[in-house]
Design an enzyme around this catalytic site. Structure first.
Site, PDB file in Angstrom:
ATOM      1  N   HIS A 155     145.017  56.603 -28.854  1.00 20.71           N
ATOM      2  CA  HIS A 155     145.946  57.108 -29.875  1.00 20.71           C
ATOM      3  C   HIS A 155     145.341  58.262 -30.689  1.00 20.71           C
ATOM      4  O   HIS A 155     146.073  58.955 -31.405  1.00 20.71           O
ATOM      5  CB  HIS A 155     146.333  55.967 -30.811  1.00 20.71           C
ATOM      6  CG  HIS A 155     147.721  56.092 -31.366  1.00 20.71           C
ATOM      7  ND1 HIS A 155     148.350  57.304 -31.588  1.00 20.71           N
ATOM      8  CD2 HIS A 155     148.615  55.143 -31.757  1.00 20.71           C
ATOM      9  CE1 HIS A 155     149.548  57.092 -32.088  1.00 20.71           C
ATOM     10  NE2 HIS A 155     149.736  55.798 -32.195  1.00 20.71           N
ATOM     11  N   ASP A 385     158.741  59.437 -12.026  1.00 23.07           N
ATOM     12  CA  ASP A 385     158.804  59.308 -10.564  1.00 23.07           C
ATOM     13  C   ASP A 385     157.551  59.936  -9.962  1.00 23.07           C
ATOM     14  O   ASP A 385     157.377  61.142  -9.978  1.00 23.07           O
ATOM     15  CB  ASP A 385     160.069  59.995 -10.048  1.00 23.07           C
ATOM     16  CG  ASP A 385     160.210  59.925  -8.538  1.00 23.07           C
ATOM     17  OD1 ASP A 385     159.360  59.288  -7.878  1.00 23.07           O
ATOM     18  OD2 ASP A 385     161.155  60.524  -8.006  1.00 23.07           O
TER      19      ASP A 385
END
Length: 451
Positions: A155, A385
């Site tokens: 983060h 994808d």
């Protein structure tokens, strides 16, 4: 369920980072982040035309190497409060075998095991002194040949939007669609909000916060609530404020309506446990600053462009109207402005002042019930994808240990929206006892509770 790690290696950039880019400057908001990993697991079931797992793993590694060349700071390591050293140390990459078929894992999703599909424990706050990889990946091959890609993004550089851009780039390269690779913006965040270099007391304060949370592990549980599109529309209709003349103010967004609904009922569950109906509550909404700031910021801006909006409510009970909670949240969102953000540039110390933390005096002494709400809607994780088609499902986290409980992550699905809640165990027990609110409070009783 058994998961066996079969390989572990470091993936380095396909090309060395030029000497002119050896040091990547963090932004002020990067410095403020707790040192933890943002997790995600993408599930791709085996189907006709699915590649051999060995071929797919080779392609994932090759494309990851090329992606790290573009996202060169991600291949580096943070060595102090202000810089990442872009030394091409790379990303940690693991492969694992799962002794179950994917359908067994997903019907219903086994949230208590989902962390085993991740390459590291996501629920831990690390010390600022640790030297950690920016990205860690675990590719899990199920008995049926299905593949689950578990990612953990540190983060301190990658927030949800930045992580989405990184993974979108990786997926596009992996499936051979280089023309769709976005161009990341590495400079805007630190140029507008430079890191603190001369306020040692603030650095000490950040270190103290990280070390404080790193030593606190609470018994927690995670639950996933699925809200259908019809249920979301019902919530939005209930949350409309018909007293407002401005037409645009009458229709709360999906996030506004669902966040207020979750806030109300989580707090009710917490109050049952503590048997104290007088405690106030604070909802902390994590807001992406990019659109609110405008140029030079865009979706391609890398860094933690996040702002916590704290919404205080003196009393929440069974009669509290969701419209009221939506209204006070909107009021606080309305105070955000480009001018306020730019004031932080000239005076970082206002981050702890009333301009940014607008809570009644003495709130902290009253032990308010907190709930952190963050939205991953619009980040397109469900469209990633890698040449395997879109994921069947996107998971977040599970397990039973947490440094920062009482967190809700809201995501889009093709069926509506999901809310992932990680709560202290006793609070979640009461929430589940009160789970009937999910069925009775909506006109369309199509909300389900899935473990």
């Amino acid at each position: 369920m058994e998961i066996t790690i079969t390989s572990r290696e470091t993936i380095k950039p396909s090309l060395p980072t030029p000497p002119t880019k050896t040091f990547f400057k963090l932004s002020l908001f990067d410095q403020l982040q707790l040192v933890t990993y943002l997790p995600m697991v993408l599930f791709y079931p085996n189907k006709q035309g699915f590649p051999e797992p060995s071929h797919m793993c080779a392609q994932l590694k090759k494309s990851l190497s090329e992606t790290l060349t573009i996202f060169y700071p991600v291949a580096g390591r943070r060595k102090d409060h202000t810089f990442i050293t872009c030394n091409d140390e790379g990303a940690l990459y693991l492969e694992a075998k799962v002794n179950r078929n994917m359908v067994e894992f997903l019907t219903p999703p086994k949230l208590k095991f989902i962390n085993k599909l991740l390459p590291c424990e996501p629920n831990i706050i690390h010390s600022n002194r640790e030297v950690l990889p920016q990205v860690v990946i675990q590719v899990n091959i199920f008995k049926c040949g299905g593949i689950a890609i578990g990612t953990c993004n540190l983060h301190t550089l990658l927030d949800g939007c930045s992580g989405s851009l990184f993974q979108t780039t990786w997926a596009a390269i992996c499936r051979g669609s280089r023309e769709k690779v976005p161009c990341p913006d590495f400079t805007s965040a630190s140029s507008i909000f430079p890191p603190i270099t001369n306020h040692l007391s603030l650095h000490d304060h950040f270190d103290h916060i990280n070390e404080h949370f790193s030593n606190i592990l609470k018994k927690c549980t995670t639950r996933r609530f699925v809200f259908s599109t019809a249920s979301i529309n019902s919530l939005r209709a209930q949350a409309k404020d018909d007293d407002q003349d401005d037409e645009s103010s009458k229709s709360p967004t999906r996030y506004e309506a669902l966040a207020a609904f979750i806030w109300k009922h989580v707090i009710l569950a917490c109050k049952i446990e503590t048997e104290d109906s007088t405690r106030p509550t604070v909802a902390v909404h994590v807001v992406d600053m990019r659109r609110r700031m405008g140029e030079p910021f865009s979706r391609n801006t890398i860094g933690n462009m996040l702002w916590p909006v704290m919404v205080f409510c003196e009393t929440v009970n069974a009669d509290t109207d969701v419209r009221y909670l939506v209204g006070i949240a909107r009021e606080n969102f309305g105070k955000l402005s480009r001018e306020l953000f730019l004031r932080v540039n000239s005076d970082p110390k206002i981050l702890g002042g009333n301009q940014c933390v607008d809570l009644p005096h003495g709130t902290e002494t009253r032990n308010p019930i907190p709930l952190v709400l963050t939205s991953w809607c619009g980040l397109n994780f469900s469209d990633l994808d890698f040449g395997l088609g879109k994921p069947l499902w996107v998971g977040v986290r599970g397990g039973d240990q947490e440094n920062l409980p009482n967190v809700a992550v809201i995501m889009e699905t093709d069926k509506g929206m999901e809310a992932w809640l990680t709560m202290e165990m006793q609070h979640m027990v009461n929430l589940e006892k009160d789970v009937e609110f999910l069925r009775l409070a909506l006109l369309n009783p199509s909300v389900s509770n899935i473990e």
